[in-house]
Scaffold this active site. Structure first.
Site, mmCIF file in Angstrom:
data_model
loop_
_atom_site.group_PDB
_atom_site.id
_atom_site.type_symbol
_atom_site.label_atom_id
_atom_site.label_comp_id
_atom_site.label_asym_id
_atom_site.label_seq_id
_atom_site.Cartn_x
_atom_site.Cartn_y
_atom_site.Cartn_z
ATOM 1 N N ASN A 89 0.838 -1.197 0.000
ATOM 2 C CA ASN A 89 0.000 0.000 0.000
ATOM 3 C C ASN A 89 0.874 1.248 0.000
ATOM 4 O OD1 ASN A 89 -2.552 -1.056 0.076
ATOM 5 N ND2 ASN A 89 -2.638 -1.155 2.312
ATOM 6 N N ALA A 115 -7.840 -11.527 0.283
ATOM 7 C CA ALA A 115 -7.415 -12.811 0.857
ATOM 8 C C ALA A 115 -7.105 -12.608 2.326
ATOM 9 C CB ALA A 115 -6.183 -13.333 0.131
ATOM 10 N N ARG A 117 -5.600 -14.790 6.053
ATOM 11 C CA ARG A 117 -4.861 -15.953 6.528
ATOM 12 C C ARG A 117 -5.717 -16.777 7.476
ATOM 13 N NH1 ARG A 117 0.688 -16.813 9.615
ATOM 14 N NH2 ARG A 117 -0.544 -16.673 11.502
ATOM 15 N N LYS A 168 -5.090 5.345 -6.109
ATOM 16 C CA LYS A 168 -5.384 4.449 -4.975
ATOM 17 C C LYS A 168 -5.005 5.137 -3.662
ATOM 18 C CE LYS A 168 -5.614 0.021 -3.117
ATOM 19 N NZ LYS A 168 -5.234 0.216 -1.773
ATOM 20 N N ASN A 172 -7.319 5.930 -0.427
ATOM 21 C CA ASN A 172 -6.940 5.495 0.926
ATOM 22 C C ASN A 172 -6.825 6.683 1.885
ATOM 23 O OD1 ASN A 172 -4.917 2.837 -0.390
ATOM 24 N ND2 ASN A 172 -6.937 2.702 0.499
ATOM 25 N N ASN A 176 -9.104 5.612 4.904
ATOM 26 C CA ASN A 176 -8.436 4.828 5.951
ATOM 27 C C ASN A 176 -8.239 5.566 7.276
ATOM 28 O OD1 ASN A 176 -8.319 3.307 3.625
ATOM 29 N ND2 ASN A 176 -6.342 2.418 4.066
ATOM 30 N N ASN A 186 -16.097 0.979 6.639
ATOM 31 C CA ASN A 186 -16.070 1.997 5.583
ATOM 32 C C ASN A 186 -17.438 2.645 5.357
ATOM 33 O OD1 ASN A 186 -13.472 1.128 5.380
ATOM 34 N ND2 ASN A 186 -13.639 0.237 3.326
ATOM 35 N N SER A 239 -7.811 -1.389 5.848
ATOM 36 C CA SER A 239 -6.555 -2.005 6.292
ATOM 37 C C SER A 239 -5.972 -1.236 7.474
ATOM 38 C CB SER A 239 -5.557 -2.067 5.139
ATOM 39 O OG SER A 239 -5.390 -0.777 4.575
ATOM 40 N N GLU A 251 0.081 2.297 8.245
ATOM 41 C CA GLU A 251 0.862 2.741 7.085
ATOM 42 C C GLU A 251 0.631 4.227 6.807
ATOM 43 O OE1 GLU A 251 1.208 -1.152 4.318
ATOM 44 O OE2 GLU A 251 -0.832 -0.438 4.588
#
Ligand code: KPL
Length: 285
Positions: A89, A115, A117, A168, A172, A176, A186, A239, A251
């Site tokens: 990102n 995706a 984990r 993008k 963000n 974000n 969101n 994120s 970030e």
């Protein structure tokens, strides 16, 4: 995302090694990807930064904050001229590569694949998206792109990856930090009147900076595009919110921080973004 991309490249016939943070998982070297279409597996070699094999091509799937440390730790293993593909990102990490690894062509990947984990080397491919790969330096599409385009993912070469990254980043920047500070999904940004106004103001500032930075396309459409992403991802936790909930460093420096350093270079003030940078940075401490 690293497991998803590794499995995609493996499915197209590529040989993949995963460079993980030690300690290596006590599982055999096989990735499992679950999806509505069924399970896929991909044999991989497990390795960490202490390994000695030479790296022909490097794909970096870390958080933006970790990219330079991760690459610095294995740079001595890169074959001369080995391409490096960054799938992270935000923006603002390319200067380090220009300085430290000038002989390695750098490519960037922007992806909307979803995706998560389930366990080490076991992921769920939850949402199909599209991945764009391009060269910020304007290099032509490389031969290895075929490993991606022949895979089960939707991958396209993007000649204007800088523009796509900026666009993008702009989205963000508008979504974000607010979701992280207000700990909301969101969609709340379109339902809550106060947050709605803040999003508009953030978009106004983004539009001014984008126009001055030569990204007139983003300047023209950012209000509409942010509204569209909020509607399309209403149920998502951004994120950045996920980082805050998990106690990870956000970030923010590579998202709002990059927008602000661009604004500063152009002598433009973006006071609301400045305030959000400060507030999110305080969460990081
Ligand atoms: O990219 C995103 C993120 O969370 O980082 C958005 C588009 C805001 C979706 O949540």
């Amino acid at each position: 995302m690293g497991c998803l991309f590794a499995t995609a490249i493996g499915s197209a016939g590529g040989r993949v090694s995963l460079l993980l943070r030690p300690p290596l998982p006590a599982t055999r070297g096989e990735i499992t990807v679950e999806s509505v279409e069924g399970n896929r597996t991909c044999p991989v070699t497990l390795d960490d930064q202490n390994g000695t094999s030479r790296i022909e091509q490097l794909l970096v799937c870390t958080k933006a904050n970790d990219i330079t440390d991760a690459v610095a730790g294995i740079a001595h293993r890169l074959k001369p001229g080995a391409p490096i593909l960054l799938a992270a990102n935000g923006m603002g990490y390319l200067d380090w590569f220009d300085r430290e690894l000038p002989d390695h062509p750098i490519y960037c990947c922007l992806s909307t694949e979803g995706a998560y984990r389930i366990a080490p080397l076991h992921i769920r491919h939850a949402g199909r998206g599209r991945s764009l790969i391009g060269s910020p330096a304007g290099l032509p599409a490389p031969d290895w792109l075929q490993d991606w385009t022949a895979s089960f993912l939707d991958v396209q070469w993007e000649n204007a990856i800088n523009r796509a990254q900026w666009h993008k980043l702009a989205i963000n920047c508008a979504i974000n930090p607010l979701t992280a500070l207000y700990r909301c999904r969101n969609g709340e940004l379109a339902r809550n009147e106060v947050l709605k106004v803040l999003v508009e103001q953030l978009c106004d500032e983004i539009s001014i900076v984008s126009a001055a930075a030569g990204f007139g396309d983003t300047a023209a459409t950012i209000h509409r595009d942010v509204a569209g992403v909020i509607a399309g991802t209403a149920a998502n936790r951004s994120s950045m919110l996920q980082d805050v909930i998990a106690g990870r460093t956000t970030e923010i420096n590579f998202i709002t921080g990059y927008l602000l350093s661009t604004a500063e270079r152009l002598n433009i003030d973006a006071p609301l973004h400045r305030q959000l940078l400060q507030q999110v940075t305080e969460l990081d401490l």
